[in-house]
Design an enzyme around this catalytic site. Sequence first.
Site, PDB file in Angstrom:
ATOM      1  N   ASP A 109      -3.168   4.846  -2.137  1.00 51.40           N
ATOM      2  CA  ASP A 109      -4.150   5.410  -1.218  1.00 51.40           C
ATOM      3  C   ASP A 109      -4.602   6.803  -1.683  1.00 51.40           C
ATOM      4  OD1 ASP A 109      -5.240   4.911   1.543  1.00 51.40           O
ATOM      5  OD2 ASP A 109      -4.337   6.869   1.896  1.00 51.40           O
ATOM      6  N   HIS A 116     -11.200  -2.692   4.129  1.00 54.19           N
ATOM      7  CA  HIS A 116     -10.972  -2.324   5.526  1.00 54.19           C
ATOM      8  C   HIS A 116     -11.660  -1.014   5.907  1.00 54.19           C
ATOM      9  CE1 HIS A 116      -8.228  -0.104   3.090  1.00 54.19           C
ATOM     10  NE2 HIS A 116      -7.959   0.702   4.091  1.00 54.19           N
ATOM     11  N   ASP A 117     -12.419  -0.422   5.004  1.00 53.79           N
ATOM     12  CA  ASP A 117     -13.064   0.855   5.287  1.00 53.79           C
ATOM     13  C   ASP A 117     -14.588   0.755   5.342  1.00 53.79           C
ATOM     14  OD1 ASP A 117     -10.679   2.288   5.324  1.00 53.79           O
ATOM     15  OD2 ASP A 117     -10.724   2.641   3.163  1.00 53.79           O
ATOM     16  N   GLU A 121      -6.703   3.781  -5.475  1.00 54.96           N
ATOM     17  CA  GLU A 121      -7.921   4.008  -4.696  1.00 54.96           C
ATOM     18  C   GLU A 121      -8.379   5.415  -5.044  1.00 54.96           C
ATOM     19  OE1 GLU A 121      -9.766   4.479  -0.226  1.00 54.96           O
ATOM     20  OE2 GLU A 121      -7.843   5.333  -0.748  1.00 54.96           O
ATOM     21  N   ASP A 179       0.867  -1.174   0.000  1.00 57.86           N
ATOM     22  CA  ASP A 179       0.000   0.000   0.000  1.00 57.86           C
ATOM     23  C   ASP A 179       0.906   1.227   0.000  1.00 57.86           C
ATOM     24  OD1 ASP A 179      -2.333   1.608   0.505  1.00 57.86           O
ATOM     25  OD2 ASP A 179      -3.188  -0.136   1.509  1.00 57.86           O
TER      26      ASP A 179
HETATM   27  C1  GLC Z   1      -7.845   5.418   2.436  1.00 54.08           C
HETATM   28  C2  GLC Z   1      -7.671   4.161   3.255  1.00 54.08           C
HETATM   29  C3  GLC Z   1      -8.154   4.433   4.643  1.00 54.08           C
HETATM   30  C4  GLC Z   1      -7.318   5.537   5.246  1.00 54.08           C
HETATM   31  C5  GLC Z   1      -7.360   6.785   4.374  1.00 54.08           C
HETATM   32  C6  GLC Z   1      -6.304   7.780   4.764  1.00 54.08           C
HETATM   33  O1  GLC Z   1      -9.168   5.717   2.204  1.00 54.08           O
HETATM   34  O2  GLC Z   1      -8.335   3.095   2.642  1.00 54.08           O
HETATM   35  O3  GLC Z   1      -8.136   3.292   5.450  1.00 54.08           O
HETATM   36  O4  GLC Z   1      -7.791   5.830   6.520  1.00 54.08           O
HETATM   37  O5  GLC Z   1      -7.157   6.483   3.020  1.00 54.08           O
HETATM   38  O6  GLC Z   1      -5.034   7.336   4.429  1.00 54.08           O
END
Ligand code: GLC
Length: 567
Positions: free
Chosen positions: A210, A339-340, A277, A106
């Site tokens: 991310d 995970h979100d 993402e 990541d």
């Molecule tokens: C992304 C991740 C999340 C994190 C955020 C800030 O959305 O998936 O878990 O808290 O970015 O880095």
Amino acid sequence: MEKNKLNGKKIPWWKKTTIYQIYPRSFKDSTGNGIGDLKGIISKLDYIQDLGVETIWFSPFYSSPQGDFGYDISDYLNIAPEYGTMNDFDDLVKNIHNRKMKIVMDLVLNHTSAQHKWFIESKKSRDNPKRNWYVWKDGKKPFGKAPPNNWKSYVTGSGWHYDSHTDQWYWASFLPFQPDLNYRNPDVKENMMEMIRFWLRKGVDGFRLDILGAVYEDPKFRDNPLSWKLIPSDESMDMLFRSSKYTTNYPDNYEFAKDLREVIDEFTDPPRFLLGEVSGSREELRNFCGKDSPDGLNLVFLFESMGAQLTAKNFRKLIKDFEKYFPDPYIPTWVFSNHDIIRRISRFKEQGAIEKAKINTAFQLTVRGVPTIYYGEEIAMRQNFLPLEKSLDAVSFKFKKFPRIIRNLLLKITNYAIHRDGCRTPMQWNRTETAGFSPSRTDTWLPVHPNYKLVNVENSIEDKDSLFYCYQRFLKLRQKTPALNSGNITLLDAKKIPKNILGYTRSAIFNGNEQTVHVYLNFGNKLVSFQIPEPNFHLIISTSISSQPLNGQNITLQPFEGIILGD
Ligand code: GLC
């Protein structure tokens, strides 16, 4: 190099792969401190390989104060001690590669932790050499005591945070302790690109990026205009009646995607890939991959699938839309949990949830696109609906003060996105205490789901009809079937098949031979019979191990049964 050829073209491995996401803190604890770690993960690689996935993506395990559980990095070139050492990491890479699997890390490029040495320096004075590594601005005139503009962060109110020592404001797209880096400063960009090369040289096969759409903001810092939207959605981060025009998917981010692609393309044996993402309209998502040619990110998450109701009509539409925006040589992705967000299976009514999860799986693993499976999804791990009062997720802290009725409403409408602990609880390995997650009786960092005696890997392996075996059978079939892992897709005319059935063919010419498979998925809760299109079709696989769907000229599908036929 790649050996397989499809229609005479070499297919890069990442287009055919299947991804399994591990949240390192929650997968397997080898020390007994209640926190997962790299050694624990290594001890479970046989399990992952046996499941049949080919690539593992790890949520961050770099050094971090763990304010956002690793998404706040304080040293990009080291491993957090609670997860292990650089030697453990090298071992992990070796063990994954020995199994002919790939490793994806990541990359949190947008922001560092406020405890990163760069930010500690940056805060010291306005003329510190690291000042311009972050986004600092004076407050609004005439008094300078209001934020520089109306920009909001994704999770709190204003994304500007006041530093009294230097009397300026710094910008943070996410939480206040995650200050955004300033990529308009070439030193920052160069440094981060070098950090990427460091991991690529170590053998990392790809990166999940991310919140990539937040890296560049408007250089003129213009106020975001009004919007009609109250809550953010898959198509847009506009919320609370503010557009995100100048803070999300600012066009410079698409150029940045190309720069990143150039860096990873320096590494060719094997080729590497980038998975973004990002969120936004389909046009915007496509822009990240390259508007006119695929020279940006190799893949982007298409989060629309996550909330899609389980109906043939919805999935038919999603396929059409994704194929329209991501036709070959682009390729869509399919994801249902991470995970979100609340675990997919917990969005289904408990009665019949396993059957629904099976049809969802059959869909995800047979449609054209790269699937990502979230740890525990394969054993039907449910959301652990933990109370907000005790949450560890920093995103949720400010909601703790709200009255219970508002809290509950918020949890519902945001799909638990304001409190993400519930989808991050320890992997359930067996029926023993801590579900086999920790080697000793201990408090695990988040509580194990109370259903662990029923829902765990051990039970799943004992039950031949479990969801685990459904994943395994479809994954292994997909691995060895070019039509499924890299063929094109043709939807069957909805008018020619019963209402709740979704049908498509996948076909590929592989080493000179044409291969076609036919997928029929019953999204309804009733038995359905219809005529077989060709008399010579045979059954390759079904989600149900006991059903006999073919009978003479008829196909009979059980409620929520999915099958693949060959000719
Ligand atoms: C992304 C991740 C999340 C994190 C955020 C800030 O959305 O998936 O878990 O808290 O970015 O880095």
